[in-house]
Design an enzyme around this catalytic site. Structure first.
Site, PDB file in Angstrom:
ATOM      1  N   GLY A  67       0.962  -1.343   0.053  1.00  0.00           N
ATOM      2  CA  GLY A  67      -0.016  -0.341   0.208  1.00  0.00           C
ATOM      3  C   GLY A  67       1.012   1.085   0.132  1.00  0.00           C
ATOM      4  O   GLY A  67       2.257   1.053   0.969  1.00  0.00           O
TER       5      GLY A  67
ATOM      6  N   ARG B 133       1.072  -5.059  -5.041  1.00  0.00           N
ATOM      7  CA  ARG B 133       1.074  -6.517  -3.587  1.00  0.00           C
ATOM      8  C   ARG B 133       1.415  -7.839  -5.028  1.00  0.00           C
ATOM      9  O   ARG B 133       0.841  -7.979  -6.151  1.00  0.00           O
ATOM     10  CB  ARG B 133       0.170  -6.996  -3.870  1.00  0.00           C
ATOM     11  CG  ARG B 133       0.008  -5.461  -2.686  1.00  0.00           C
ATOM     12  CD  ARG B 133      -1.368  -6.330  -1.728  1.00  0.00           C
ATOM     13  NE  ARG B 133      -2.067  -4.631  -0.911  1.00  0.00           N
ATOM     14  CZ  ARG B 133      -1.838  -3.562   0.139  1.00  0.00           C
ATOM     15  NH1 ARG B 133      -0.595  -3.758   1.184  1.00  0.00           N
ATOM     16  NH2 ARG B 133      -2.299  -3.012   0.609  1.00  0.00           N
TER      17      ARG B 133
ATOM     18  N   ASP C  57       4.738  -4.526   6.212  1.00  0.00           N
ATOM     19  CA  ASP C  57       5.145  -5.685   6.628  1.00  0.00           C
ATOM     20  C   ASP C  57       5.303  -6.921   4.968  1.00  0.00           C
ATOM     21  O   ASP C  57       6.154  -7.810   4.795  1.00  0.00           O
ATOM     22  CB  ASP C  57       4.206  -6.611   7.087  1.00  0.00           C
ATOM     23  CG  ASP C  57       2.637  -6.469   7.233  1.00  0.00           C
ATOM     24  OD1 ASP C  57       2.555  -6.262   6.140  1.00  0.00           O
ATOM     25  OD2 ASP C  57       2.030  -6.591   7.619  1.00  0.00           O
TER      26      ASP C  57
ATOM     27  N   THR D  30       4.513   2.855   5.811  1.00  0.00           N
ATOM     28  CA  THR D  30       3.029   2.065   5.793  1.00  0.00           C
ATOM     29  C   THR D  30       2.224   2.611   6.425  1.00  0.00           C
ATOM     30  O   THR D  30       2.837   3.827   7.601  1.00  0.00           O
ATOM     31  CB  THR D  30       1.846   0.705   6.712  1.00  0.00           C
ATOM     32  OG1 THR D  30       1.516   0.824   6.751  1.00  0.00           O
ATOM     33  CG2 THR D  30       3.488   0.530   7.495  1.00  0.00           C
TER      34      THR D  30
ATOM     35  N   ASP E 284      -0.106   1.796   8.074  1.00  0.00           N
ATOM     36  CA  ASP E 284      -0.774   1.378   9.801  1.00  0.00           C
ATOM     37  C   ASP E 284       0.420   1.611  10.760  1.00  0.00           C
ATOM     38  O   ASP E 284      -0.136   1.030  12.217  1.00  0.00           O
ATOM     39  CB  ASP E 284      -0.703  -0.108   9.004  1.00  0.00           C
ATOM     40  CG  ASP E 284      -1.178  -0.417   7.916  1.00  0.00           C
ATOM     41  OD1 ASP E 284      -2.266   0.469   8.464  1.00  0.00           O
ATOM     42  OD2 ASP E 284      -1.336  -1.657   7.608  1.00  0.00           O
TER      43      ASP E 284
ATOM     44  N   ASP F 223       2.414  -0.761  11.670  1.00  0.00           N
ATOM     45  CA  ASP F 223       1.791  -1.909  12.767  1.00  0.00           C
ATOM     46  C   ASP F 223       3.790  -2.464  12.381  1.00  0.00           C
ATOM     47  O   ASP F 223       3.791  -4.119  12.512  1.00  0.00           O
ATOM     48  CB  ASP F 223       1.483  -2.731  12.261  1.00  0.00           C
ATOM     49  CG  ASP F 223       1.181  -3.096  10.861  1.00  0.00           C
ATOM     50  OD1 ASP F 223       2.183  -2.325  10.455  1.00  0.00           O
ATOM     51  OD2 ASP F 223       0.628  -3.653   9.859  1.00  0.00           O
TER      52      ASP F 223
ATOM     53  N   ARG G 230      -6.318  -3.488   9.175  1.00  0.00           N
ATOM     54  CA  ARG G 230      -6.737  -4.841   8.464  1.00  0.00           C
ATOM     55  C   ARG G 230      -6.558  -5.520   9.659  1.00  0.00           C
ATOM     56  O   ARG G 230      -7.594  -5.647  10.596  1.00  0.00           O
ATOM     57  CB  ARG G 230      -6.359  -5.533   7.531  1.00  0.00           C
ATOM     58  CG  ARG G 230      -7.261  -5.216   6.545  1.00  0.00           C
ATOM     59  CD  ARG G 230      -6.384  -6.321   5.431  1.00  0.00           C
ATOM     60  NE  ARG G 230      -5.259  -6.060   5.079  1.00  0.00           N
ATOM     61  CZ  ARG G 230      -4.606  -6.185   3.986  1.00  0.00           C
ATOM     62  NH1 ARG G 230      -5.083  -6.225   2.654  1.00  0.00           N
ATOM     63  NH2 ARG G 230      -3.144  -5.813   3.931  1.00  0.00           N
TER      64      ARG G 230
HETATM   65  O1  F6P Z   1      -1.489  -1.860   4.348  1.00  0.00           O
HETATM   66  C1  F6P Z   1      -1.989  -0.336   4.916  1.00  0.00           C
HETATM   67  C2  F6P Z   1      -3.149  -0.912   4.630  1.00  0.00           C
HETATM   68  O2  F6P Z   1      -3.902   0.790   3.638  1.00  0.00           O
HETATM   69  C3  F6P Z   1      -3.933  -0.940   5.140  1.00  0.00           C
HETATM   70  O3  F6P Z   1      -4.572  -0.206   6.029  1.00  0.00           O
HETATM   71  C4  F6P Z   1      -5.531  -1.479   4.539  1.00  0.00           C
HETATM   72  O4  F6P Z   1      -6.406  -2.543   5.524  1.00  0.00           O
HETATM   73  C5  F6P Z   1      -4.807  -2.148   3.395  1.00  0.00           C
HETATM   74  O5  F6P Z   1      -3.679  -1.588   3.075  1.00  0.00           O
HETATM   75  C6  F6P Z   1      -5.961  -2.438   2.510  1.00  0.00           C
HETATM   76  O6  F6P Z   1      -5.241  -2.258   1.176  1.00  0.00           O
HETATM   77  P1  F6P Z   1      -5.745  -2.371  -0.160  1.00  0.00           P
HETATM   78  O7  F6P Z   1      -5.229  -0.842  -0.899  1.00  0.00           O
HETATM   79  O8  F6P Z   1      -5.057  -3.490  -1.396  1.00  0.00           O
HETATM   80  O9  F6P Z   1      -6.974  -2.150  -0.725  1.00  0.00           O
END
Ligand code: F6P
Length: 324
Positions: free
Chosen positions: A11, A72, A103, A126, A128, A130, A172
């Site tokens: 992300g 990804r 991660d 990120t 997050d 985390d 998430r």
């Molecule tokens: O890891 C970053 C993040 O924005 C999370 O907070 C979220 O759950 C996820 O990516 C959403 O991913 P995508 O953009 O692939 O829907």
């Protein structure tokens, strides 16, 4: 070491561009050639690699997103995918790689580094927050400020209409955005995946709030909360209090965009520089982070495995300040 590559993966987060800029400018300062890998590991496998000069990264520190694009990659999770990626690294005579992400990015980076004994350094990028091994990840501060600004606006409507707003934020598996933005926005309740949600207690509080003159309120829910995010909580509230004027707002991807805060720009600049310096010093398979304003290198495996744990005391304080 003569040539390094840099990529962004997973992300996107505000400040990734500032980190790319820092890697490029620090690399050039140390007389290295720097190339950019486009679309993360996908681009590494499919040879989407091009030179990065100082000019490529000018007027960039303030821009959200990532000029290198991100993805990804399922292919990179396979040994065949990583083999192709390594072949391209050899083909371009890249001696080391800087990967900016979270991660998932570091899981891939660690495998690549170990399987081919190839130097890789991770920069935590990120929203997050985390990862273990850094107090803050690049983009988290901006995302939190975005949420706080949004909730400030929602509060106007909540107050004008005596409504309860259930606001869903990203995360998430992690409640860091929820916790910090919830405190900053003065939320009445904050629900995170790391702590069990006591739904009875929430309903008791809402029953009390409903009887008050001012019924406006804000509940911040991380998307990974056990009750299914804001929609799940809203369903339960509506079942119990059909007359309570309730609305759901899902902030979604607007939390990932926008100009990075000054904090994120400075963090990204420092970590970008230190990542290059770390490679020059022979470091590999580590993430560069900042703990108590000191630069710390943590093995990638550890940074992922020991997720930053949520501050339980802060959760308690948030509960007290939110009215119990
Ligand atoms: O890891 C970053 C993040 O924005 C999370 O907070 C979220 O759950 C996820 O990516 C959403 O991913 P995508 O953009 O692939 O829907």
């Amino acid at each position: 070491m003569k040539k390094i590559g840099v990529l962004t993966s997973g992300g996107d987060s505000p400040g990734m561009n500032a980190a790319i800029r820092a890697v490029v400018r620090a690399g050039l300062y140390f007389d290295l050639e720097v190339v950019g890998v486009y679309k993360g590991y996908h681009g590494l496998i499919h040879d989407q690699i091009g030179p990065l000069t100082s000019a490529h990264v000018s007027n960039l520190v303030q821009r959200g997103g990532t000029i290198l694009k991100s993805a990804r990659s399922a292919e990179f999770k396979t040994p065949e995918g990583r083999k192709k990626a390594h072949e391209n690294l050899k083909k371009h005579q890249i001696d080391a790689l800087v990967t900016i992400g979270g991660d998932g990015t570091f899981t891939g980076a660690d495998l690549l580094s170990k399987e081919f004994d190839f130097p890789v350094i991770g920069i935590p990028g990120t929203i997050d927050n985390d990862l273990y091994g850094t107090d803050y990840t690049i983009g988290y501060d901006t995302a939190v400020n975005t949420v706080v600004n949004a909730v400030d606006k929602i509060r106007d409507t909540a107050g004008s209409h005596d409504r309860l707003f259930i606001v869903e934020v990203m995360g998430r598996d992690a409640g860091f955005i929820a916790l910090r933005s919830g405190i900053g926005a003065g939320a009445e309740k904050i629900l995170v995946p790391e702590a069990p949600t006591n739904i009875e207690k929430i309903l008791q509080k809402l029953e009390k709030d409903m009887r008050q003159e001012d019924k406006a309120g804000i509940i911040i829910v991380a998307e990974g909360d056990e009750y299914g995010g804001a929609m799940g909580i809203s369903k339960i509230v509506k079942e119990h209090f059909p007359d309570y004027d309730t609305r759901v707002t899902i902030l979604g991807h607007l939390q990932r965009g926008g100009a990075p805060s000054a904090f994120d720009r400075v963090l990204a600049s420092g970590l970008g520089y230190q990542a290059v310096k770390g490679l020059m010093d022979g470091k590999k398979s580590v993430m560069v982070g900042s703990i108590n304003r000191k630069i710390v290198f943590t093995p990638l495996k550890k940074a992922i495995k020991y997720h930053s744990s949520i501050n339980k005391e802060l959760l308690k304080i948030a509960e007290i300040l939110g009215g119990g």
